[in-house]
Motif scaffolding. Structure first.
Motif, PDB file in Angstrom:
ATOM      1  N   VAL A 241       0.856  -1.176   0.000  1.00  0.00           N
ATOM      2  CA  VAL A 241       0.000   0.000   0.000  1.00  0.00           C
ATOM      3  C   VAL A 241       0.897   1.231   0.000  1.00  0.00           C
ATOM      4  CG1 VAL A 241      -1.909  -1.157   1.168  1.00  0.00           C
ATOM      5  CG2 VAL A 241      -0.171   0.015   2.524  1.00  0.00           C
ATOM      6  N   GLY A 242       0.384   2.326  -0.569  1.00  0.00           N
ATOM      7  CA  GLY A 242       1.232   3.510  -0.640  1.00  0.00           C
ATOM      8  C   GLY A 242       0.492   4.758  -1.026  1.00  0.00           C
ATOM      9  N   LEU A 243       1.256   5.837  -1.139  1.00  0.00           N
ATOM     10  CA  LEU A 243       0.731   7.156  -1.474  1.00  0.00           C
ATOM     11  C   LEU A 243       1.487   7.732  -2.657  1.00  0.00           C
ATOM     12  CD1 LEU A 243       0.469   8.678   2.135  1.00  0.00           C
ATOM     13  CD2 LEU A 243      -1.396   7.694   0.768  1.00  0.00           C
ATOM     14  N   THR A 244       0.826   8.619  -3.380  1.00  0.00           N
ATOM     15  CA  THR A 244       1.460   9.349  -4.475  1.00  0.00           C
ATOM     16  C   THR A 244       1.137  10.831  -4.328  1.00  0.00           C
ATOM     17  OG1 THR A 244      -0.458   9.154  -5.965  1.00  0.00           O
ATOM     18  CG2 THR A 244       1.167   7.371  -6.023  1.00  0.00           C
ATOM     19  N   THR A 245       2.025  11.665  -4.836  1.00  0.00           N
ATOM     20  CA  THR A 245       1.769  13.095  -4.861  1.00  0.00           C
ATOM     21  C   THR A 245       2.478  13.699  -6.063  1.00  0.00           C
ATOM     22  OG1 THR A 245       1.914  15.181  -3.612  1.00  0.00           O
ATOM     23  CG2 THR A 245       3.735  13.637  -3.374  1.00  0.00           C
ATOM     24  N   ARG A 246       1.893  14.755  -6.622  1.00  0.00           N
ATOM     25  CA  ARG A 246       2.496  15.411  -7.778  1.00  0.00           C
ATOM     26  C   ARG A 246       2.088  16.881  -7.791  1.00  0.00           C
ATOM     27  NH1 ARG A 246       0.899  13.394 -13.670  1.00  0.00           N
ATOM     28  NH2 ARG A 246       1.564  11.419 -12.728  1.00  0.00           N
ATOM     29  N   MET A 247       3.035  17.742  -8.168  1.00  0.00           N
ATOM     30  CA  MET A 247       2.778  19.167  -8.354  1.00  0.00           C
ATOM     31  C   MET A 247       3.381  19.564  -9.696  1.00  0.00           C
ATOM     32  SD  MET A 247       3.762  20.566  -4.515  1.00  0.00           S
ATOM     33  CE  MET A 247       3.347  22.248  -4.959  1.00  0.00           C
ATOM     34  N   SER A 248       2.641  20.370 -10.460  1.00  0.00           N
ATOM     35  CA  SER A 248       3.171  20.816 -11.745  1.00  0.00           C
ATOM     36  C   SER A 248       2.468  22.100 -12.164  1.00  0.00           C
ATOM     37  CB  SER A 248       2.976  19.737 -12.824  1.00  0.00           C
ATOM     38  OG  SER A 248       1.604  19.510 -13.070  1.00  0.00           O
ATOM     39  N   SER A 249       3.066  22.764 -13.138  1.00  0.00           N
ATOM     40  CA  SER A 249       2.472  23.993 -13.658  1.00  0.00           C
ATOM     41  C   SER A 249       2.891  24.173 -15.108  1.00  0.00           C
ATOM     42  CB  SER A 249       2.904  25.207 -12.823  1.00  0.00           C
ATOM     43  OG  SER A 249       4.311  25.373 -12.888  1.00  0.00           O
ATOM     44  N   SER A 250       2.080  24.920 -15.836  1.00  0.00           N
ATOM     45  CA  SER A 250       2.367  25.290 -17.218  1.00  0.00           C
ATOM     46  C   SER A 250       1.916  26.720 -17.416  1.00  0.00           C
ATOM     47  CB  SER A 250       1.634  24.356 -18.190  1.00  0.00           C
ATOM     48  OG  SER A 250       0.236  24.581 -18.130  1.00  0.00           O
ATOM     49  N   GLU A 251       1.924  27.177 -18.659  1.00  0.00           N
ATOM     50  CA  GLU A 251       1.470  28.538 -18.937  1.00  0.00           C
ATOM     51  C   GLU A 251      -0.004  28.725 -18.637  1.00  0.00           C
ATOM     52  OE1 GLU A 251       2.332  29.504 -22.939  1.00  0.00           O
ATOM     53  OE2 GLU A 251       4.514  29.519 -22.685  1.00  0.00           O
ATOM     54  N   THR A 252      -0.764  27.636 -18.642  1.00  0.00           N
ATOM     55  CA  THR A 252      -2.220  27.759 -18.537  1.00  0.00           C
ATOM     56  C   THR A 252      -2.831  27.119 -17.298  1.00  0.00           C
ATOM     57  OG1 THR A 252      -2.462  25.767 -19.900  1.00  0.00           O
ATOM     58  CG2 THR A 252      -2.512  27.895 -21.030  1.00  0.00           C
ATOM     59  N   ILE A 253      -2.090  26.289 -16.558  1.00  0.00           N
ATOM     60  CA  ILE A 253      -2.686  25.641 -15.385  1.00  0.00           C
ATOM     61  C   ILE A 253      -1.673  25.470 -14.274  1.00  0.00           C
ATOM     62  CG2 ILE A 253      -4.384  24.369 -16.764  1.00  0.00           C
ATOM     63  CD1 ILE A 253      -1.879  22.194 -15.176  1.00  0.00           C
ATOM     64  N   ASP A 254      -2.186  25.418 -13.056  1.00  0.00           N
ATOM     65  CA  ASP A 254      -1.454  24.942 -11.887  1.00  0.00           C
ATOM     66  C   ASP A 254      -2.154  23.678 -11.422  1.00  0.00           C
ATOM     67  OD1 ASP A 254       0.632  26.729 -11.580  1.00  0.00           O
ATOM     68  OD2 ASP A 254      -0.614  28.170 -10.504  1.00  0.00           O
ATOM     69  N   ARG A 255      -1.372  22.630 -11.134  1.00  0.00           N
ATOM     70  CA  ARG A 255      -1.959  21.332 -10.787  1.00  0.00           C
ATOM     71  C   ARG A 255      -1.377  20.818  -9.483  1.00  0.00           C
ATOM     72  NH1 ARG A 255      -2.131  15.622 -14.111  1.00  0.00           N
ATOM     73  NH2 ARG A 255      -1.897  14.290 -12.281  1.00  0.00           N
ATOM     74  N   ARG A 256      -2.242  20.233  -8.644  1.00  0.00           N
ATOM     75  CA  ARG A 256      -1.829  19.588  -7.405  1.00  0.00           C
ATOM     76  C   ARG A 256      -2.566  18.265  -7.303  1.00  0.00           C
ATOM     77  NH1 ARG A 256       0.802  23.293  -8.292  1.00  0.00           N
ATOM     78  NH2 ARG A 256       1.480  25.023  -6.960  1.00  0.00           N
ATOM     79  N   SER A 257      -1.837  17.174  -7.029  1.00  0.00           N
ATOM     80  CA  SER A 257      -2.454  15.853  -6.961  1.00  0.00           C
ATOM     81  C   SER A 257      -1.979  15.101  -5.728  1.00  0.00           C
ATOM     82  CB  SER A 257      -2.111  15.023  -8.207  1.00  0.00           C
ATOM     83  OG  SER A 257      -2.594  15.630  -9.381  1.00  0.00           O
ATOM     84  N   VAL A 258      -2.865  14.284  -5.194  1.00  0.00           N
ATOM     85  CA  VAL A 258      -2.515  13.353  -4.131  1.00  0.00           C
ATOM     86  C   VAL A 258      -3.320  12.083  -4.360  1.00  0.00           C
ATOM     87  CG1 VAL A 258      -4.282  14.220  -2.534  1.00  0.00           C
ATOM     88  CG2 VAL A 258      -2.262  13.046  -1.635  1.00  0.00           C
ATOM     89  N   GLY A 259      -2.727  10.939  -4.081  1.00  0.00           N
ATOM     90  CA  GLY A 259      -3.430   9.696  -4.352  1.00  0.00           C
ATOM     91  C   GLY A 259      -2.987   8.584  -3.433  1.00  0.00           C
ATOM     92  N   ALA A 260      -3.652   7.441  -3.570  1.00  0.00           N
ATOM     93  CA  ALA A 260      -3.331   6.244  -2.790  1.00  0.00           C
ATOM     94  C   ALA A 260      -3.481   5.035  -3.695  1.00  0.00           C
ATOM     95  CB  ALA A 260      -4.255   6.127  -1.587  1.00  0.00           C
ATOM     96  N   PHE A 261      -2.745   3.968  -3.379  1.00  0.00           N
ATOM     97  CA  PHE A 261      -2.818   2.760  -4.195  1.00  0.00           C
ATOM     98  C   PHE A 261      -2.616   1.531  -3.323  1.00  0.00           C
ATOM     99  CE2 PHE A 261       1.679   3.879  -4.164  1.00  0.00           C
ATOM    100  CZ  PHE A 261       2.323   2.652  -3.974  1.00  0.00           C
ATOM    101  N   ALA A 262      -2.999   0.380  -3.881  1.00  0.00           N
ATOM    102  CA  ALA A 262      -2.811  -0.890  -3.194  1.00  0.00           C
ATOM    103  C   ALA A 262      -2.640  -1.988  -4.225  1.00  0.00           C
ATOM    104  CB  ALA A 262      -4.004  -1.194  -2.290  1.00  0.00           C
ATOM    105  N   ARG A 263      -1.707  -2.894  -3.945  1.00  0.00           N
ATOM    106  CA  ARG A 263      -1.515  -4.097  -4.759  1.00  0.00           C
ATOM    107  C   ARG A 263      -1.589  -5.290  -3.809  1.00  0.00           C
ATOM    108  NH1 ARG A 263       3.124  -1.135  -6.338  1.00  0.00           N
ATOM    109  NH2 ARG A 263       4.503  -2.787  -5.534  1.00  0.00           N
ATOM    110  N   LEU A 264      -2.624  -6.094  -3.959  1.00  0.00           N
ATOM    111  CA  LEU A 264      -2.871  -7.204  -3.049  1.00  0.00           C
ATOM    112  C   LEU A 264      -2.985  -8.491  -3.853  1.00  0.00           C
ATOM    113  CD1 LEU A 264      -5.744  -5.516  -0.980  1.00  0.00           C
ATOM    114  CD2 LEU A 264      -3.281  -5.350  -0.561  1.00  0.00           C
TER     115      LEU A 264
END
Length: 379
Positions: A241-264
């Motif tokens: 189990v785990g977490l993900t996060t990402r931040m990015s930007s461009s000329e037209t958007i600012d993006r923020r992401s957070v997530g979770a996942f599981a492999r069972l």
């Protein structure tokens, strides 16, 4: 107009994503493989197999046979060729119309071991269609380079990589990644330029990365950012189990992401799940200063239950849901995909699936039938 928009939205999700590429799968966790480094040259998975991985690959096919361990040193030059054809029939249920497509790809995957610590690997080839939705004749193809990486492994458990590739994700399947990307940043690069580090031990897997444009996106969609994918083995190499996060930007958007996942995985069955919450704020340039408009929120999720009655036969049912909020009304997209994968040999795989797509449950529906044939050479 709203009806037309949602119908086109359904087509984009169905035809644009198509069938997932046949590749080694995170379903291997049911056999106690908590990461990809044991079988694959790259710790991110997919791509070329190690000598050990080739033995596992053969053992999971219909013509399974025992492979004697090779005492020869690893090859300095590794390569294989892959051909994937995936004829599709998409039926727009609300309109009683059919769309036929035949995506194909031919790829050369190669890695050159410069010495014990340094490696260069790449994938290049052609992607196209033999039959497009707008024409019953003629074929189109384009040259693609999904992967071009310089990799440095100072010791087992640490690898640094620089180049062009898919971004790392929690469950490591390209199709859910494409689903989430199309729902959040449909115009960004499929294969960003990036610098990433793979750090793994018996129980911990961490992949921090930074990335920039890949060159296949328009200027306004060129993003720069970074993120982390981290997972923990919580039960005997069969539950990560785990977490993900990402931040990015461009000329037209600012993006923020957070997530979770599981492999069972437990014996013959298992579950793969990844969910991601992304906020996007559009930026409008003015003569004086940029203006940031109200944000939209995108919640994308993929859950797949799989069952392997035989090592060469894997059945699965995947459910995906995308919610876009911040518009006049929230937009919901649902996908359901039952599939059967058969590995006839280590060089031939067949996949059959049917995908239903619903946009806002009743506005637009489509159903896609796909038969995928994947052939690879054996070095």
């Amino acid at each position: 107009m709203k009806r037309l928009t949602t119908v086109l939205f359904a087509i984009a999700f169905t035809a644009g994503i198509g069938a997932g590429r046949a590749s080694a799968s995170p379903t291997m966790i049911r056999l106690g493989y908590a990461d990809c480094a044991s079988c694959h040259v790259s710790p991110q998975g997919a791509g070329l197999l190690t000598t050990y991985g080739k033995g596992v690959d053969e053992a999971q096919s219909l013509r399974a046979r025992e492979i004697s361990p090779s005492e020869a040193p690893p090859r300095r030059l590794m390569f294989d060729f892959r051909f994937v054809a995936a004829p599709q029939l998409t039926r727009m249920l609300e309109q009683s119309t059919d769309v036929k497509t035949s995506p194909i790809s031919v790829m050369l995957r190669s890695a050159v071991q410069l010495n014990r610590q340094h490696r260069v690997s790449y994938t290049m080839g052609l992607e196209g269609t033999l039959l497009s939705p707008t024409s019953t004749a003629g074929a189109s193809a384009k040259v693609v380079v999904p992967r071009a990486m310089y990799e440095y492994r100072p010791k087992e458990g640490i690898e640094l990589a620089v180049g062009r590739d898919l971004l790392p994700t929690g469950i490591g399947l390209p199709e859910p990644q494409t689903f989430m990307r199309n729902g959040v940043d449909s115009r960004d690069s499929r294969y960003p330029t990036q610098v990433k580090a793979f750090l793994w031990s018996k129980r911990l897997q961490i992949t921090p990365y930074v990335f920039g444009p890949g060159g296949d996106e328009v200027r306004a969609a060129r993003q720069y950012g970074g993120g982390v994918v981290g997972g923990v083995d919580v039960w005997n190499n069969r539950a990560v189990v785990g977490l993900t996060t990402r931040m990015s930007s461009s000329e037209t958007i600012d993006r923020r992401s957070v997530g979770a996942f599981a492999r069972l995985g437990f014996g013959k069955w298992g579950i793969l799940a990844e969910h991601d919450l992304t906020s996007r704020a559009a930026i409008t340039e003015t003569i004086i200063d940029p203006i940031t408009t109200p944000e939209t929120r995108h919640l994308a999720g993929h859950t797949q239950v799989f069952f392997a009655p035989k090592e060469w036969l894997v059945t699965s049912l995947a459910a995906e849901h995308l919610v876009i909020e911040g518009l006049t009304n929230p937009v919901h997209t649902y996908r359901f995909t039952p599939a059967v994968q058969t590995r006839l040999s280590d060089s031939l795989t067949l996949i059959f699936n049917m995908r239903d797509v619903f946009v806002d449950a009743s506005t637009a529906r489509s159903r896609t039938f796909t038969v995928q044939v994947a052939v690879k050479s054996i070095q």
